[in-house]
Each structure stands twice: as structure tokens, then as C-alpha cells.
Scaffold this active site. Structure first.
Site, PDB file in Angstrom:
ATOM      1  N   THR A  12       0.818  -1.221   0.000  1.00 13.91           N
ATOM      2  CA  THR A  12       0.000   0.000   0.000  1.00 13.91           C
ATOM      3  C   THR A  12       0.847   1.265   0.000  1.00 13.91           C
ATOM      4  O   THR A  12       0.445   2.294  -0.540  1.00 13.91           O
ATOM      5  CB  THR A  12      -0.935  -0.017   1.234  1.00 13.91           C
ATOM      6  OG1 THR A  12      -1.778  -1.154   1.128  1.00 13.91           O
ATOM      7  CG2 THR A  12      -1.796   1.219   1.325  1.00 13.91           C
ATOM      8  N   SER A  54       1.443  -7.591  -1.048  1.00 18.88           N
ATOM      9  CA  SER A  54       2.232  -8.624  -0.369  1.00 18.88           C
ATOM     10  C   SER A  54       1.520  -9.968  -0.312  1.00 18.88           C
ATOM     11  O   SER A  54       2.096 -10.950   0.149  1.00 18.88           O
ATOM     12  CB  SER A  54       2.666  -8.167   1.018  1.00 18.88           C
ATOM     13  OG  SER A  54       1.572  -8.071   1.894  1.00 18.88           O
ATOM     14  N   THR A  87       1.681  -4.518   4.271  1.00 17.96           N
ATOM     15  CA  THR A  87       1.515  -4.869   5.688  1.00 17.96           C
ATOM     16  C   THR A  87       1.011  -6.299   5.883  1.00 17.96           C
ATOM     17  O   THR A  87       1.261  -6.913   6.916  1.00 17.96           O
ATOM     18  CB  THR A  87       0.496  -3.929   6.376  1.00 17.96           C
ATOM     19  OG1 THR A  87      -0.742  -3.998   5.657  1.00 17.96           O
ATOM     20  CG2 THR A  87       0.989  -2.499   6.435  1.00 17.96           C
ATOM     21  N   ASP A  88       0.275  -6.814   4.881  1.00 17.40           N
ATOM     22  CA  ASP A  88      -0.434  -8.093   5.083  1.00 17.40           C
ATOM     23  C   ASP A  88       0.479  -9.252   5.453  1.00 17.40           C
ATOM     24  O   ASP A  88       0.119 -10.088   6.287  1.00 17.40           O
ATOM     25  CB  ASP A  88      -1.228  -8.459   3.817  1.00 17.40           C
ATOM     26  CG  ASP A  88      -2.426  -7.541   3.599  1.00 17.40           C
ATOM     27  OD1 ASP A  88      -2.722  -6.726   4.497  1.00 17.40           O
ATOM     28  OD2 ASP A  88      -3.060  -7.638   2.528  1.00 17.40           O
TER      29      ASP A  88
HETATM   30  N1  ASP Z   1      -3.060  -4.054   2.626  1.00 13.78           N
HETATM   31  C1  ASP Z   1      -1.794  -4.230   2.168  1.00 13.78           C
HETATM   32  C2  ASP Z   1      -0.755  -3.218   2.623  1.00 13.78           C
HETATM   33  O1  ASP Z   1      -0.954  -2.691   3.678  1.00 13.78           O
HETATM   34  C3  ASP Z   1      -1.570  -4.680   0.818  1.00 13.78           C
HETATM   35  C4  ASP Z   1      -0.333  -5.489   0.906  1.00 13.78           C
HETATM   36  O2  ASP Z   1      -0.088  -6.127   1.928  1.00 13.78           O
HETATM   37  O3  ASP Z   1       0.430  -5.429  -0.039  1.00 13.78           O
HETATM   38  O4  ASP Z   1       0.224  -2.934   2.017  1.00 13.78           O
END
Ligand code: ASP
Length: 328
Positions: A12, A54, A87-88
Site C-alpha cells: 500500500t 504482499s 503490511t499483510d
Molecule cells: N493491505 C496491504 C498493505 O498494507 C496490501 C499489501 O499487503 O500489499 O500494504
């Protein structure tokens, strides 16, 4: 003069909203460097690994990232590395790197919960803080770190606990290792000394299954029949399961020779073979299951994928896991 590396993988932090209002990959590394004053941008070399969410990360991709990180650090040119990530699955990649890249040079992973189209995105602040951390006095020798929301976490303990809030990450009772306040970095504790694992030629196939009330053992048997080289079962509480699973576990361990490792659905705390009733932890231990201390299911699975790939003797592996992947 270039002294630091920014390895970009996506997430993100590098996304913007498309015409439909949905966040998609958009920013490349050089654009991310815009968080720095122009006079400092030349200190950073951008290394593009990917620009993906991710959820595309796999253990094999983590292995490639680990190889790249080793090469970058081996050049002797860089005093610190920041890795941007989604983050995932951030905690998985951070843990993988912490096990496989032994270095005193600071490596900090960072991410964002709000994409770059948002006027109040957390991305720029998180990235700038990660850059402050790798440059800060006293940062060397602290292992792979994760920083969001001005907090600094050790890779082994950190978990994403909230789907959307910028303060989504927690290290539970272990606590953060430090924090950023303005331009300054303050350290609170040292990271715990984790086992170091050389990169294997191949990663073992280790699925995870989560326990639920009334769980049918046939599901576990199915997974065991699909080439699993070990199985992580995310059990209830202290490490207990529906009693019907005990004979399946005993058969997997003693007949098929497949390690079965018990973790917990609780985000924090240790598993232990404490309960003696049918399906209780002591019953699972009798059936041959192992326990992996306070290590999460995802991290236990990566630990097994790496160590089984190296043909680590099983008693060694069992002891390492009981210590949650820490040096005994
Ligand atoms: N929701 C996710 C992020 O916070 C998408 C990911 O993990 O790429 O980046």
C-alpha cells in the site's frame, strides 16, 4: 555519496487509487524517495524487487529477497537497508530475513495502511522513520526490524493485529524495541537472539491448518496426503485440540514420520502440553506433536520450511521450536 539502499517490493505504501477508487500499485522507488529533502535523496540507491501487493509474496520469493539482501550487504558499500513491503505479510518476510541474513548492518522493513492517494497517508512518515532508524546511532546489531506508526519491532515478535488502523502492529508482552520521536530514535531493549539459518537449496512444503470446534480430522488427513513435509496446527488456547484429532496426529508422526507442530489461535503467549484430558496438550505431546513456544503459526511454518529444507535433525528442530526459534 550513496550509503543506503531502499529495496522496494510493493504494498500500500506504493499504491494509489485507480479510476474505480481502488488501491493498486503505482509508485516506483525513486518516487518514494520524495519523502526525503532533495539534498538527502542522493544517499539512497533504489533496488527494485517488485511492485506488488504482499499477498503475492511466497516463501520462494522471500528466499530470492534474502539472496538479494545478502548480495547488497556483501558489497560493503551500504550502511543500512530499508525494505518497503505490504503490511499483510510483512511479519513473515521480516522473520524469514531475520533468520537467514545474519548482519550487524541495520535492515528495517516498513509499510503503510493508507495508500499514497490519501492526503493523510501514513506511508511517507513510516518510510522517513525507517530511514531515520537505519541512520541512527546504536542501530547496528539489532537484527531485522519492522517500523510503522513511529514504533520499532523485532521481526520475531511483531504481528499485524488490525486490518486498517495505522497502529496495527504489536509485539505483545515482548514490547517494541524502540521508537522514533521527531528526528530522534530511542531504544528500549535489544532484540532476542534468534537462531541463524543458512539459505537452503529448497524450502520444505509446510501447510498450516487452523483448529475450530467440531473440526473433522479428514481435513488434516487430506493435507497430510498432499505432500506435506510437516504440518502446523493452530490449536486452541494453550495448545489443545478436539479429541478426534489425536489419532490422526499419532499416525502422521509415527507411521508417516511427518512432524506435527502445535501453535495457538491466541495471538500472544506460549503453547505448552499442560492439559491432560483427551485432546489436551499433554495428550497431543503423547501422540508425538511438538510445540513452538510463542512463535506464531506463520513464523513456525517458515521456520520449518527453512530447517527441514536443510535436513536438520528432528530432535534439534524440536528443541529450537520449543524455544520459539530463539537460541537456547
Ligand atoms: N493491505 C496491504 C498493505 O498494507 C496490501 C499489501 O499487503 O500489499 O500494504
Amino acid at each position: 555519496m550513496v550509503k543506503y539502499a531502499l529495496i522496494t517490493t510493493g504494498g500500500t505504501i506504493a499504491m494509489k487509487k485507480n479510476a474505480a477508487g481502488k488501491a493498486v500499485p503505482a509508485l516506483e522507488g525513486t518516487e518514494l524517495l520524495g519523502v526525503l529533502p532533495p539534498s538527502h535523496q542522493g544517499e539512497w540507491e533504489v533496488i527494485h524487487f517488485s511492485n506488488q501487493a504482499s499477498s503475492n509474496m511466497t516463501p520462494d520469493r522471500m528466499l530470492q529477497l534474502s539472496q538479494i539482501l545478502k548480495e547488497v550487504l556483501g558489497q560493503g558499500q551500504f550502511e543500512g537497508v530499508v525494505v518497503t513491503h505490504g503490511t499483510d505479510t510483512l511479519e513473515e518476510t521480516a522473520f524469514f530475513l531475520s533468520l537467514t541474513v545474519p548482519t550487524a548492518i541495520p535492515v528495517v522493513l516498513t509499510a503503510a495502511q493508507r495508500d499514497a492517494s490519501e492526503t493523510d497517508s501514513d506511508g511517507p512518515r513510516n518510510l522517513h522513520n525507517a530511514m531515520r532508524i537505519v541512520k541512527s546511532p546504536g542501530v547496528r546489531g539489532r537484527g531485522v526490524l519492522v517500523s510503522l506508526h513511529s514504533q520499532i519491532h523485532a521481526a520475531r515478535e511483531v504481528r499485524k493485529l488490525h486490518t486498517s488502523q495505522p497502529d496495527a502492529f504489536s509485539s505483545g508482552a515482548a514490547g517494541i524495541v524502540g521508537y522514533v520521536d521527531g528526528d530522534e530514535v530511542f531504544w528500549l531493549r535489544r532484540s532476542l537472539p534468534a537462531i541463524r539459518i543458512p539459505l537452503p537449496e529448497r524450502l520444505a512444503n509446510v501447510p498450516i491448518v487452523k483448529a475450530y470446534t467440531g473440526m473433522n480430522p479428514a481435513f488434516v488427513e487430506y493435507l497430510l496426503g498432499q505432500g506435506a513435509e510437516a504440518l502446523v496446527i493452530e490449536a486452541f488456547g494453550r495448545g489443545n485440540l478436539p479429541p478426534d484429532l489425536v489419532s490422526t496426529i499419532a499416525k502422521a508422526v509415527s507411521v508417516q514420520g511427518i512432524p506435527i507442530v502445535i501453535t495457538s489461535r491466541c495471538p500472544f503467549g506460549r503453547t505448552a502440553p499442560l492439559y491432560g484430558y483427551p485432546g489436551g496438550g499433554a495428550d497431543l505431546e503423547r501422540a508425538g506433536a511438538w510445540f513452538s513456544g510463542d512463535l506464531s503459526s506463520e513464523k513456525t511454518r517458515l521456520f520449518l520450511a527453512l530447517t527441514l529444507g536443510l535436513d536438520t535433525p528432528k530432535p534439534t528442530l524440536k528443541a529450537w521450536l520449543e524455544h520459539g526459534g530463539l537460541e537456547a
